[in-house]
Scaffold this active site. Structure first.
Site, mmCIF file in Angstrom:
data_model
loop_
_atom_site.group_PDB
_atom_site.id
_atom_site.type_symbol
_atom_site.label_atom_id
_atom_site.label_comp_id
_atom_site.label_asym_id
_atom_site.label_seq_id
_atom_site.Cartn_x
_atom_site.Cartn_y
_atom_site.Cartn_z
ATOM 1 N N LYS A 74 1.838 -2.231 3.740
ATOM 2 C CA LYS A 74 1.735 -0.830 4.159
ATOM 3 C C LYS A 74 3.016 -0.439 4.715
ATOM 4 O O LYS A 74 3.697 1.018 4.690
ATOM 5 C CB LYS A 74 0.829 -0.331 4.958
ATOM 6 C CG LYS A 74 -0.745 -0.510 4.330
ATOM 7 C CD LYS A 74 -1.773 0.408 5.136
ATOM 8 C CE LYS A 74 -3.088 0.584 4.333
ATOM 9 N NZ LYS A 74 -3.906 -0.703 3.748
ATOM 10 N N GLU A 96 -3.201 9.666 8.709
ATOM 11 C CA GLU A 96 -4.684 9.318 8.720
ATOM 12 C C GLU A 96 -4.915 8.036 8.760
ATOM 13 O O GLU A 96 -3.992 7.345 8.050
ATOM 14 C CB GLU A 96 -5.464 9.893 7.391
ATOM 15 C CG GLU A 96 -5.399 9.062 6.022
ATOM 16 C CD GLU A 96 -3.963 8.756 5.545
ATOM 17 O OE1 GLU A 96 -2.979 9.661 5.951
ATOM 18 O OE2 GLU A 96 -3.701 7.878 4.803
ATOM 19 N N SER A 363 -1.677 -8.923 -0.636
ATOM 20 C CA SER A 363 -1.282 -7.734 0.211
ATOM 21 C C SER A 363 -1.335 -7.613 1.638
ATOM 22 O O SER A 363 -0.354 -7.030 2.260
ATOM 23 C CB SER A 363 -2.019 -6.487 -0.252
ATOM 24 O OG SER A 363 -3.483 -6.808 0.069
HETATM 25 C C1 LIG Z 1 -4.693 -0.808 3.279
HETATM 26 C C2 LIG Z 1 -4.897 -2.281 2.483
HETATM 27 C C3 LIG Z 1 -5.142 -2.353 1.138
HETATM 28 C C4 LIG Z 1 -5.646 -1.150 -0.002
HETATM 29 O O1 LIG Z 1 -4.722 -0.017 0.056
HETATM 30 P P1 LIG Z 1 -3.809 -0.171 -1.273
HETATM 31 O O2 LIG Z 1 -3.468 1.287 -0.892
HETATM 32 O O3 LIG Z 1 -4.791 0.206 -2.422
HETATM 33 O O4 LIG Z 1 -2.940 -0.878 -1.540
HETATM 34 C C5 LIG Z 1 -5.153 -3.574 0.503
HETATM 35 N N1 LIG Z 1 -4.642 -4.819 1.279
HETATM 36 C C6 LIG Z 1 -4.348 -4.661 2.497
HETATM 37 C C7 LIG Z 1 -3.917 -5.821 3.249
HETATM 38 C C8 LIG Z 1 -4.416 -3.346 3.351
HETATM 39 O O5 LIG Z 1 -4.085 -3.393 4.643
#
Ligand SMILES: *Cc1c(COP(=O)(O)O)cnc(C)c1O
Length: 381
Positions: A74, A96, A363
């Site tokens: 993020k 948000e 992610s």
């Molecule tokens: C917020 C988040 C997501 C989901 O958000 P996307 O916009 O779909 O990437 C996925 N993985 C992690 C670790 C997150 O913090």
């Protein structure tokens, strides 16, 4: 853009400024500097050898967004948008947040760039996510509880947009995923493509070619579009986005709008959307807070419709198993969101020969999720 007339001046200003920034090499140099020295990029690609051997099929590689400063992808986006805010001379940023991850990433960059930061968060989410609320406060942000609707993410987003309309002369709205009205899905995508661009170079270095399959979890869609977009024209690379199947698609308790397949309008974009029989936003469920959103970024809906990306769902249970397996086999605690993509890769790998390669976007890290997992496993911390 599917927005009220009152939002148009703000969105038009943003679109025009982004077009200028996009054409300005200095903007991208500044962005690259922060990604390197503040976030710690490039994030490595790691060959998950033990897990691949255990699964007995395709080789699995992980793009380690979990190693970024603040622990997820993020921050790539919040840095980019904070730089845009700076360029536009806006000293106040708003955001948000649902689980609090985007709120923390926004509060982080606001501190870094000396900006006032206000984060809108559903009152229900504030109760559930106390550590992230405290993190935002430590970083100097004000957290505003949202008491409308279901008191969760979608209501927080509405409230942030309302603030933006009122204070647009000195306020920049940092949107947290590749959704919302144009130009946000494009802007967020562009900042997150660092994931895919690095992966292309890194895979070439590591295996001398690109993976056969790339996969990522899809909440609003930012980490997935960041990985997928640079691969869109690589026709030999199969792409699979993984939505939250919750307790199973058939139960209705999930957060898989593309798999469900109904078109609607939410937060300024027309896209696949979870709705009840009256066209109202349906309630969602996922074990992972970051995937618990009834909509999805419009570019994913497009990629689904043109057949370039496949979208599958995995259940809470499958994601939890992948979570534990990555801990045991690789010494990596993944985020529950990322565990959805891992779970799909674990099901897919055995269908292939050992010479096939799957790249999974990891992610984020799972430290934030250990209480949730412990609770599900009946363990008191
Ligand atoms: C917020 C988040 C997501 C989901 O958000 P996307 O916009 O779909 O990437 C996925 N993985 C992690 C670790 C997150 O913090």
């Amino acid at each position: 853009m599917f927005v009220a007339e009152t939002l148009m001046p703000a969105l038009t200003e943003l679109k025009n400024e982004y077009e200028k920034a996009k054409a300005d090499p200095v903007f991208w140099e500044t962005f690259a500097y922060d990604l390197k020295h503040y976030v710690g990029r490039p994030s490595p690609v790691y060959y998950a050898k033990r897990w691949s051997e255990h699964l007995g099929g395709a080789q699995i590689y992980l793009k380690r967004e979990d190693l970024n400063h603040t622990g997820a992808h993020k921050v790539n986006n919040t840095i980019g948008q904070a730089l845009l805010a700076q360029r536009m001379g806006k000293k106040r940023v708003i955001a948000e947040t649902g689980a609090g991850q985007h709120g923390v990433a926004s509060a982080t960059v606001a501190a870094r760039f000396n900006m006032e930061c206000v984060v809108y968060m559903g009152a229900e989410d504030i109760k559930r996510q106390a550590p992230n609320v405290y993190r935002m406060k430590l970083l100097g942000a004000t957290v505003v509880p949202v008491e409308s609707g279901t008191k969760t993410l979608k209501d927080a987003l509405n409230e942030a947009m309302r603030d933006w309309v009122t204070n647009v002369d000195h306020t920049f709205y940092i949107l947290g995923t590749a959704a919302g009205p144009h130009p946000y899905p494009m802007i967020v995508r562009d900042f997150q493509t660092i994931i895919g661009r690095e992966a292309i170079t890194q895979m070439q270095e590591m295996i001398g070619r690109q993976p056969d399959i790339v996969t990522a979890c899809v909440g609003g869609g930012s980490n997935a579009i960041g990985l997928f977009y640079p691969y869109v024209n690589e026709q030999n690379v199969r792409m699979v986005g993984i939505e939250a199947g919750g307790r199973g698609i058939q139960t209705g308790q999930h957060a898989a709008p593309i798999n469900e397949g109904k078109v609607g309008v939410l937060h300024g974009a027309r896209s696949y959307l979870m709705q009840d029989e009256h066209g109202q936003i349906a309630t969602t469920h996922s074990v992972s807070a970051g995937l618990d959103y009834p909509g999805v970024g419009p570019e994913h809906s497009y990629l689904k419709d043109i057949g370039r990306v496949e979208y599958e769902a995995v259940t809470d249970e499958e994601a939890l198993k992948a979570f534990h397996d990555l801990c045991h086999f690789e010494g990596i605690i993944p985020a529950l969101e990322s565990s959805h993509a891992l779970a799909w890769a674990a099901k897919e790998a055995p269908k292939h020969n050992k010479d096939k390669v799957i790249l999974v976007n990891l992610s984020g890290r799972g430290d934030k999720d250990i209480n949730t997992v412990a609770q599900i496993c009946g363990i008191t911390l």
